[in-house]
Design a protein around this motif. Structure first.
Motif, short mmCIF file in Angstrom:
data_model
loop_
_atom_site.label_atom_id
_atom_site.label_comp_id
_atom_site.label_asym_id
_atom_site.label_seq_id
_atom_site.Cartn_x
_atom_site.Cartn_y
_atom_site.Cartn_z
N HIS A 217 0.80 -1.22 0.00
CA HIS A 217 0.00 0.00 0.00
C HIS A 217 0.84 1.28 0.00
O HIS A 217 0.29 2.37 -0.10
CB HIS A 217 -0.93 0.01 1.22
N ILE A 218 2.17 1.13 0.15
CA ILE A 218 3.03 2.31 0.21
C ILE A 218 3.32 2.81 -1.20
O ILE A 218 3.85 2.07 -2.04
CB ILE A 218 4.34 2.00 0.96
N LEU B 184 0.77 6.30 1.64
CA LEU B 184 0.13 5.01 1.41
C LEU B 184 -1.33 5.18 1.04
O LEU B 184 -1.94 6.23 1.30
CB LEU B 184 0.26 4.10 2.63
N ARG B 185 -1.87 4.14 0.40
CA ARG B 185 -3.27 4.14 -0.01
C ARG B 185 -4.11 3.46 1.06
O ARG B 185 -3.73 2.41 1.58
CB ARG B 185 -3.45 3.40 -1.33
N ALA B 186 -5.25 4.05 1.36
CA ALA B 186 -6.19 3.48 2.32
C ALA B 186 -7.59 3.94 1.96
O ALA B 186 -7.82 5.16 1.82
CB ALA B 186 -5.84 3.90 3.75
N ASP B 187 -8.49 2.99 1.80
CA ASP B 187 -9.88 3.32 1.47
C ASP B 187 -9.98 4.23 0.25
O ASP B 187 -10.80 5.17 0.22
CB ASP B 187 -10.57 3.98 2.67
N GLY B 188 -9.14 3.98 -0.75
CA GLY B 188 -9.21 4.77 -1.97
C GLY B 188 -8.62 6.16 -1.85
O GLY B 188 -8.76 6.96 -2.78
N ARG B 189 -7.95 6.45 -0.75
CA ARG B 189 -7.36 7.77 -0.57
C ARG B 189 -5.84 7.65 -0.48
O ARG B 189 -5.30 6.60 -0.11
CB ARG B 189 -7.88 8.44 0.71
N GLU B 190 -5.18 8.73 -0.78
CA GLU B 190 -3.72 8.78 -0.64
C GLU B 190 -3.40 9.55 0.64
O GLU B 190 -3.71 10.74 0.75
CB GLU B 190 -3.07 9.44 -1.85
N LEU B 191 -2.79 8.85 1.60
CA LEU B 191 -2.45 9.46 2.88
C LEU B 191 -0.95 9.74 2.94
O LEU B 191 -0.15 9.06 2.30
CB LEU B 191 -2.84 8.53 4.03
#
Length: 268
Positions: free
Chosen positions: A158-159, A219-226
């Motif tokens: 996810h990174i 990283l990606r989480a729930d379709g978002r870029e954090l």
């Protein structure tokens, strides 16, 4: 240089090894520790056995980790002076309480407490974000946060800036190995470096672009870029090995999107 108390090298060899590791000449160490160069030379060659106070003085100037200071004392014929108390012991109640306060106070942003091998000691609820979807074998105690973050089946999937982040973290471990000479830590370094799919070119340390002040974790989480940056805190003036080797890593949102997502996730 970390080893068992029953398997130690002569005190002179250890002092010389630590001095060389810190890239100090005999003159530089002698001047800093207020001892004659001749006396230091005699100690390193075994012609003179340092006193207990001298061992501790030299260890302080060489910034030797507490567990290795015990080894120096034993090799010179003295009893260890630094305790190593389990984090679960009653006498560590205040330490655990302080860690919990810091972790909870950092919500809704992630924070973790790790030991010298980056094994997870404690974490707040927000840190669960980094563990979601990871295979069970990576989450079994002792959970190693570096292994979790860089394993191909862990967070690495996810990174977004994996090469940059890997380079930063692996170099961090490499420098820690150089400072401590810990063989177990060196084994972890080799494991991380040799993970399947690692790209030596992508893992090369690159100069900053000028647009950022820290190396971010994206990283990606729930379709978002954090996006996160981190800070690391340790206990001041510890005299117990366990306490000396604890570190709190706190993750901060690097942009408003990340901050908003974490607040929403926590129901704030």
């Amino acid at each position: 240089m970390t080893t068992s108390l029953s398997d130690v090298r002569p005190i002179g060899e250890q002092l010389r090894a630590w001095r060389q590791r810190r890239r100090l000449s005999q003159l530089e160490l002698a001047s800093g520790a207020d001892v004659s160069t001749r006396h230091l030379s005699f100690m390193e060659t075994g012609r003179s056995v340092p006193s207990r106070e001298m061992v501790l003085r030299l260890a302080e100037h060489l910034d030797v980790p507490l567990r290795d200071r015990n080894l120096l004392l034993v090799s010179a014929g003295y009893a260890p002076v630094y305790s190593e108390t389990s984090i679960e012991e009653p006498r560590m109640d205040s330490v655990r309480a302080a860690l919990r306060q810091v972790l909870q106070g950092h919500e809704p942003f992630p924070a973790v407490v790790v030991d010298r091998f980056w094994n997870l000691v404690d974490a707040n609820a927000a840190a669960g974000l980094f563990m979601e979807g990871a295979p069970e074998e990576l989450l079994r105690p002792p959970l190693n946060v570096l292994r979790l973050s860089m394993h191909p089946d862990g967070m690495a999937r996810h990174i977004i800036n994996l090469g940059e982040w890997r380079a930063h973290m692996i170099d961090r471990v490499r420098r820690h190995v150089a400072l401590t000479a810990d063989e177990s830590l060196a084994q972890l370094y080799r494991e991380l470096r040799d993970f399947p799919g690692a790209d030596p070119v992508a893992d090369a340390v690159v100069p900053p672009s000028g647009n950022e002040v820290v190396v971010p974790l994206r990283l990606r989480a729930d379709g978002r870029e954090l996006s996160f940056f981190t800070t690391i805190a340790t206990f001041g003036s510890p005299v117990d090995i366990t306490v000396a080797e604890l570190a709190i890593e706190s993750f901060y949102p690097a942009d408003e999107t990340t901050s908003r997502y974490l607040r929403e996730r926590a129901g704030w």
